[in-house]
Structure formats: structure tokens, C-alpha cells
Design an enzyme around this catalytic site. Structure first.
Site, PDB file in Angstrom:
ATOM      1  CB  CYS A   2      10.455 -13.511   4.272  1.00 10.77           C
ATOM      2  SG  CYS A   2       8.956 -14.475   4.279  1.00 10.77           S
ATOM      3  NE  ARG A  27      12.021  -7.798   3.718  1.00  6.15           N
ATOM      4  CZ  ARG A  27      11.837  -7.310   2.497  1.00  6.15           C
ATOM      5  NH1 ARG A  27      12.182  -6.076   2.229  1.00  6.15           N
ATOM      6  NH2 ARG A  27      11.303  -8.043   1.550  1.00  6.15           N
ATOM      7  CD1 TRP A  74       3.937 -11.191   7.924  1.00  2.97           C
ATOM      8  CD2 TRP A  74       3.335 -12.115   5.971  1.00  2.97           C
ATOM      9  NE1 TRP A  74       2.620 -10.869   7.693  1.00  2.97           N
ATOM     10  CE2 TRP A  74       2.226 -11.428   6.508  1.00  2.97           C
ATOM     11  CE3 TRP A  74       3.181 -12.771   4.755  1.00  2.97           C
ATOM     12  CZ2 TRP A  74       0.997 -11.363   5.855  1.00  2.97           C
ATOM     13  CZ3 TRP A  74       1.960 -12.712   4.109  1.00  2.97           C
ATOM     14  CH2 TRP A  74       0.884 -12.016   4.662  1.00  2.97           C
ATOM     15  CG  ASN A 100      10.382 -12.209   0.359  1.00  2.53           C
ATOM     16  OD1 ASN A 100       9.247 -12.476   0.722  1.00  2.53           O
ATOM     17  ND2 ASN A 100      10.836 -10.973   0.251  1.00  2.53           N
ATOM     18  N   GLY A 101       8.464 -15.049  -0.973  1.00  2.32           N
ATOM     19  CA  GLY A 101       7.515 -15.188  -2.084  1.00  2.32           C
ATOM     20  C   GLY A 101       6.617 -16.392  -1.868  1.00  2.32           C
ATOM     21  CD  GLU A 486      -1.894   6.964   6.880  1.00  8.43           C
ATOM     22  OE1 GLU A 486      -2.470   6.183   6.116  1.00  8.43           O
ATOM     23  OE2 GLU A 486      -0.831   6.692   7.470  1.00  8.43           O
ATOM     24  CE  LYS A 490      -0.066   4.403  10.126  1.00  5.93           C
ATOM     25  NZ  LYS A 490      -0.001   4.579   8.734  1.00  5.93           N
ATOM     26  CD  GLU A 493      -0.790   0.329   9.889  1.00  5.57           C
ATOM     27  OE1 GLU A 493      -0.598  -0.624   9.137  1.00  5.57           O
ATOM     28  OE2 GLU A 493      -0.415   1.485   9.604  1.00  5.57           O
ATOM     29  CG  HIS A 509     -25.698  10.172   2.034  1.00  5.82           C
ATOM     30  ND1 HIS A 509     -26.886  10.608   1.485  1.00  5.82           N
ATOM     31  CD2 HIS A 509     -24.804  11.178   1.855  1.00  5.82           C
ATOM     32  CE1 HIS A 509     -26.710  11.825   0.976  1.00  5.82           C
ATOM     33  NE2 HIS A 509     -25.458  12.188   1.193  1.00  5.82           N
ATOM     34  CE  LYS A 608       7.937   0.414   6.674  1.00  5.79           C
ATOM     35  NZ  LYS A 608       6.929   1.329   7.232  1.00  5.79           N
TER      36      LYS A 608
HETATM   37  C1  AGP Z   1       1.133   1.508   6.453  1.00  7.67           C
HETATM   38  O1  AGP Z   1       1.039   1.877   7.767  1.00  7.67           O
HETATM   39  C2  AGP Z   1       0.890   0.130   6.154  1.00  7.67           C
HETATM   40  N1  AGP Z   1       1.606  -0.764   6.963  1.00  7.67           N
HETATM   41  C3  AGP Z   1       0.637  -0.299   4.723  1.00  7.67           C
HETATM   42  O2  AGP Z   1      -0.666   0.111   4.458  1.00  7.67           O
HETATM   43  C4  AGP Z   1       1.555   0.242   3.591  1.00  7.67           C
HETATM   44  O3  AGP Z   1       1.394   1.607   3.455  1.00  7.67           O
HETATM   45  C5  AGP Z   1       1.217  -0.464   2.279  1.00  7.67           C
HETATM   46  O4  AGP Z   1       1.450  -1.837   2.418  1.00  7.67           O
HETATM   47  C6  AGP Z   1       1.980   0.076   1.091  1.00  7.67           C
HETATM   48  O5  AGP Z   1       3.353  -0.080   1.252  1.00  7.67           O
HETATM   49  P1  AGP Z   1       4.396   0.627   0.292  1.00  7.67           P
HETATM   50  O6  AGP Z   1       4.307   2.091   0.520  1.00  7.67           O
HETATM   51  O7  AGP Z   1       5.715   0.060   0.680  1.00  7.67           O
HETATM   52  O8  AGP Z   1       4.016   0.264  -1.105  1.00  7.67           O
END
Ligand code: AGP
Length: 613
Positions: A2, A27, A74, A100-101, A486, A490, A493, A509, A608
Site C-alpha cells: 500500500c 504501490r 493493495w 501498510n502490512g 525474465e 515480463k 505479468e 527431458h 510494486k
Molecule cells: C518485476 O517485474 C516484478 N513486479 C517483481 O517480480 C519484483 O521484481 C519482485 O517483487 C522483487 O522486487 P524488489 O526488487 O523490489 O525486491
């Protein structure tokens, strides 16, 4: 997760809060709200959905006052709805909280409060905090003491900000554990509190950061900090060098596209002042390492989550190759619970752009507890991951707002390359001539990234080909195996297409059973030591009717002759090629998501900074 923002000063609080929330919406974005002290009472406006809904609600029913708090959510407890949106008020309506938490003992506390006759107006764990503070504020106990006592009852990790109509001259903020930051910003005759720096950059660069177990009293003219058990803390203001325009979209339609394009600059900045290209020397003073300490290291463990863990996978290869130290990668959420075997000859490197990912911080705590040498690679200066480590490297990318990480992926690749070179020199495992050659190549890297970006338009064909697929496979080997992971992350997500990554050698395999005409394969096949293997993998895929999109090297005519779409990148050595091969995959994911009409910067269900477990 949040976002939190708070203001106390001579100006009208609501526009400042709404603007701060706009900068924090990345966030969390399922609901938002503000609370403002107005005429001796607290006026609350809350709305489910994006921040725009709240802005409309405030326009329809304005609030005016000089003290306020805001929140973008969130959801954890309770569906995203108006009634579950923060801020949450106590039954009297005089104490209001943003949080937040996750309150882990929420049910127990709720029952306890219900026994005291408290009734609840939401399904959230946060309301329990407001009601607890109300309970403890009875009999004239000051807000600060009531918050301290309430926070002491909470299990879990929290960032909390509170205002009270009974004490309108103050904001109380507390941090417990690693549920994200609580940052205090100092202006002229006004003060701010936020979960994250971008909310404050328009107003001030002078900031202080609460540590876990600390509580702050913030007034118009200053702040004081104590531990939860009442010991005064010297929490000095620091000047941060991020600039406010870096957190703006500019002429780009999305933050993600802007941030992809910023990589030319961010990579240059990441090297700036750290590399002597003539002598092949690398300087990383913030790591605080000398030759004796480097020679003591027997093992390196890189730990991180998500995109950062893919950077760690590249880092493992670089550190083993350049410094000849055995290296492993451990997903932070697993590492923390595995009772890992560590000692003072193990270097643990945590990578986190936010520096506040709960799992990564917990992994760091475990490493520290067991006496390992602890380093972090972070983007947010002042973050918990930076402060907790024995030494750190900063990514130098500026704020990353798009939820899908891009520039905060390539910067740590360069940091890890520099670390490998440095450790190789300090340990005497990297011959000087090779070191000079590799460092010299680094100088070209930002320009080569620029060349990849200039070819953006050529991705329109592959993007259109992927637009309507439901599944696809990403394959790579060697230093580009992590790039397959990666690239797949991308795409999944931001476009919600199911994308899986495999080390290409694993296909035979099992996963090759998936390949048919409906399963596109994205292959990373630059000219590197694994090129021939990738070529035969591509042949095997084509033989089964699969569509292949391949990233290859300029001038290669074998791959383009075999595949449906070839995406050439400039020639570069295998140690640096991940920094280039990821660029077209970032752009490809972006273009596919745009074609599918997805919300690129705020994909569903994500946030984020992942500050909860
Ligand atoms: C990346 O595109 C993601 N949204 C997510 O995997 C992110 O990299 C992960 O949550 C780690 O975040 P950080 O680098 O802030 O620790």
C-alpha cells in the site's frame, strides 16, 4: 504494497495528499482514501477502484484542512470496496489510521475488542488498529502513548500513520518489521510522511527513515523519534538525490516504456565514477571490501525475488566465471525458512530494487543472524536493505514506477559484472589482460542498448504474432538462460499470457512434448558459447511445427533462415549479452500488452513493493 502519505503544515492538505497518492498509486491500486482534519472533526473520503474515483469523490464533496493522511490500497483483508478502503476510523470517528502490512493476530484482537463492545465498520485488519488506539487513548492518554501501546500489541510487520481530532497538531507514525518504509520529509514550516520517496520529491529532498520498532511524533515544525520501548533515537535528515521529474511519464504513454528507454542513461549512471576504463579498474567503496576480506570468501549466495532473482541468476554465472567463487541463487522466500548453512566466509548478496521486499529482508536478517558477510544491491537509497547490509551497491536508475521492472533489472546486471571484476582482481583470479578487455567492453554497453532500442519498430511483427496466443515458451542457455525467465515474467505479468521459461537443454527431458503449432517459442540465441546448442534446439522446435521468435546477433544468417521472426542485437561478449538480449524482450512484452489492451503500468493483482509475505 500500500502507499501512504501524510501532511501537516499551513497549506490545504487534500490536494497534497491526492498528488502524493498519484505518485504512489503503483504501490497498490484497488482503492484509495484520504482523511483531513476539518473544523475539529476528521472528514474521510474513500473509494474503491483507481485513484481517479477518489479524486471525483473529493471534487463532489471537498474537504479542507491543514492536517491529513492518505492511502492507496493493495487488498489483504477484505475485498476492495468503499468500506474496506483506508483510512479507517475508530468508533468515535476521532482517531483515523492508514496502514501498510498485515495484522497477523487480527482475529484475536478483533474478538478482544468485540468483548469490550466495539463494533466494526469494515472487514479489514487495519480497523482493529484504530479501535485499539481508541481503547488505549481513553482517560486522556496522549495519542502518541496510545499508538505506542497499540503497536506493541500487533504481530506482523507494519507501517502505520495516525491522526486524531483530539490532538490536531500532530501526526504519529510507527514502523514495525519490514512492511515497507516510513519516510519523514522536512519542508519549511511543514512536514510530510510517506511510505515511499516519490510522494515527497515535489516538496522536499530532506528525509529521515524510520527503522523497525520506532515511533515518530511529527508536528508542523519538526519531528522526534523513539523506540517503541521509549528510548529517544537520533534520526537525522538525509538529502536524497532523486529528482521529481524522474517520477513523471513525460511524453511516454506508459512509465514502463519510459523506463525501458531510460536504460541507456541508467546504465551509464550505474558505471559513472566506478570504472577506470583505461586501466580496467573498478571502484566500489560502498561495499567496504579489501583484498584480505575478498580472499576469505568461500561461497556466495545471491538471494532475491522475481525479476531481481533473475538478475541474481546472471550474477551467479558472472561471479563464478570472473572471481572463481562458488555461487548459488536462492529465492528469498525459500531461503529464509530453510535454516540455511552459513558462516562468516559466506557472502550473501541480496538484490532488491525497492529495498523493502519482505521476503528479501527476512532472508537478509537470517544471513546476518548467522554471521555471513551481507551485501545488498538496491535502487532506493536509504531503504532497509541498504541499511541492514555490511556494504551495498546502488543501482543508480532513479525511481522505477512501472510495476514490471525493467531498468532495475539491467542496472544490477552491471553492478554484478563490476562486482565480479572487482572480486576477480582482489582475489587474483582474473588476469589483468582479461580484466582490461572486459572492462573496456563495458564502456560500449549504454550505446549498444541504445541500438537495441532504436529497433523497437521491428518488434511489431512478433508482437502481433503473440497477441492472441494463450501460452508460450522462452528458452535460453548459459548467461541467457536467466533472460528466458525474465522475458517470460515480463510477458505474463503485463499481458496475462501464460509464459514458461526453461533452460533450453531441459526441453528434451519433458517440455518438448508441449511444442506444436499453437505453442510459440521465444529463443535466446546470440552468438555465444551456447550458440550451436540453441541452434539445434530451434531446429527441433521447427521440426514439430512450432513458431519461433529468436533473438540473435547482427550478421548471423543461420538463425534468420530458420525462424519465423529474427530479432538481431549488436554483437557483444557473453558476459554482457544479457543486458542487450533482455531489451527486445521487454519491448515485446510491452507491445503485446498494449495490443491486448492491458493496463501496462498497473497490472492486475500486482504491486510494486511486495512488503507482505
Ligand atoms: C518485476 O517485474 C516484478 N513486479 C517483481 O517480480 C519484483 O521484481 C519482485 O517483487 C522483487 O522486487 P524488489 O526488487 O523490489 O525486491
Amino acid at each position: 504494497m500500500c502507499g501512504i502519505v501524510a501532511y501537516i503544515g499551513p497549506r490545504d492538505a487534500a490536494p497534497i495528499l491526492l498528488d502524493g497518492l498519484r505518485r504512489l498509486e503503483y504501490r497498490g491500486y484497488d482503492s484509495a482514501g484520504i482523511a483531513v482534519l476539518q473544523g475539529g472533526k476528521i472528514a474521510v473520503r474513500r473509494k474503491a477502484g483507481k485513484l481517479a474515483n477518489l479524486v471525483r469523490a473529493v471534487q463532489a464533496h471537498p474537504v479542507h484542512g491543514e492536517v491529513g493522511i492518505g492511502h492507496t490500497r493493495w487488498a489483504t483483508h477484505g475485498e476492495p470496496s468503499d468500506r474496506n478502503a483506508h483510512p479507517h476510523a475508530s468508533s468515535s470517528g476521532e482517531i483515523v489510521v492508514v496502514h501498510n502490512g498485515i495484522v497477523e493476530n487480527f482475529l484475536e484482537l478483533r474478538e478482544e475488542l468485540a468483548d469490550e463492545g466495539v463494533t466494526f465498520a469494515s472487514d479489514t485488519d487495519t480497523e482493529v488498529i484504530a479501535q485499539l488506539i481508541e481503547l488505549y487513548a481513553g482517560g486522556g492518554t496522549p495519542l502518541f502513548e496510545a499508538v505506542r501501546r497499540a503497536v506493541g500489541r500487533l504481530r506482523g510487520a507494519h507501517g502505520i500513520v495516525v491522526i486524531s481530532a483530539r490532538e490536531p497538531d500532530r501526526i504519529v507514525a510507527a514502523r514495525l518489521g519490514n512492511a515497507g518504509g516510513v519516510t519523514i520529509g522536512a519542508g519549511e514550516g511543514e512536514m510530510f510522511v510517506a511510505s515511499d520517496m516519490p510522494a515527497l520529491l515535489d516538496h522536499t529532498r530532506r528525509m529521515a527513515f524510520l527503522e523497525s520498532g520506532q515511533i515518530a511524533l511529527v508536528t508542523r515544525t519538526g519531528y522526534s523519534v523513539e523506540t517503541l520501548d521509549g528510548k529517544p533515537v537520533e534520526s537525522a535528515l538525509q538529502t536524497v538525490d532523486w529528482d521529481a521529474t524522474a517520477a513523471e511519464k513525460g511524453n511516454y504513454p506508459h512509465f514502463m516504456l519510459k523506463e525501458i528507454h531510460e536504460q541507456v542513461r541508467s546504465l551509464g549512471d550505474t558505471m559513472a565514477g566506478r570504472v577506470d576504463f583505461e586501466q580496467g579498474e573498478v571502484f566500489l567503496p560502498t561495499l567496504k571490501i579489501d583484498s584480505a576480506a575478498a580472499r576469505r570468501i568461500r561461497r556466495v549466495i545471491l538471494t532475491a525475488c522475481g525479476t531481481a532473482s533473475h538478475a541474481a541468476m546472471v550474477g551467479r554465472i558472472l561471479i563464478e566465471r570472473l572471481a572463481r567463487i562458488p555461487a548459488e541463487v536462492d529465492i528469498a522466500s525459500e531461503f529464509r525458512y530453510r535454516d540455511p548453512i552459513l558462516d562468516d566466509r559466506t557472502a550473501v548478496i541480496a538484490i532488491s530494487q525497492s529495498g523493502e521486499t519482505a521476503d528479501t529482508l527476512a532472508a537478509m536478517e537470517e544471513a546476518k543472524r548467522k554471521g555471513a558477510l551481507l551485501w545488498s544491491i538496491v535502487n532506493v537509497v536509504g531503504s532497509q536493505a541498504m541499511r541492514m547490509a555490511d556494504g551495498y551497491l546502488s543501482m543508480q536508475t532513479g525511481p522505477e514506477i512501472g510495476v514490471a521492472s525493467t531498468k532495475a533489472f539491467t542496472a544490477p546486471l552491471v553492478d554484478l559484472f563490476l562486482l565480479g571484476i572487482l572480486l576477480g582482481r582482489l582475489r587474483g583470479t582474473l588476469p589483468a589482460a582479461e580484466r582490461r578487455k572486459r572492462v573496456a567492453e563495458l564502456r560500449r554497453l549504454p550505446g549498444l542498448v541504445g541500438e537495441c532500442l532504436a529497433r523497437e519498430a521491428s518488434l511489431a511483427g512478433p508482437a502481433a504474432a503473440l497477441k492472441d496466443v494463450t501460452h508460450c515458451l522462452y528458452l535460453g542457455r548459459g548467461s541467457n538462460m536467466p533472460i528466458a525467465y525474465e522475458g517470460a515474467l515480463k510477458l505474463k505479468e503485463i499481458s496475462y499470457i501464460h509464459a514458461e521459461a526453461y533452460p533450453a537443454g531441459e526441453m528434451k527431458h519433458g517440455p518438448i512434448a508441449l511444442v506444436d503449432k499453437s505453442m510459440p517459442v521465444i529463443a535466446l540465441a546470440p552468438r555465444d558459447p551456447w550458440y550451436e546448442k540453441m541452434l539445434s534446439q530451434i531446429e527441433q522446435t521447427k521440426a514439430r511445427g512450432g513458431m519461433v521468435i529468436a533473438v540473435c546477433t547482427d550478421g548471423d544468417d543461420r538463425i534468420p533462415a530458420k525462424v519465423d521472426y529474427a530479432i538481431p542485437i549488436p554483437d557483444v561478449s557473453w558476459t554482457l549479452s544479457p543486458v542487450l538480449t533482455i531489451i527486445p524482450l521487454q519491448l515485446l512484452a510491452y507491445q503485446v500488452a498494449v495490443l491486448r489492451g492491458c493496463d501496462v503500468d498497473q497490472p492486475r493483482n500486482l504491486a510494486k513493493s511486495v512488503t507482505v509475505e
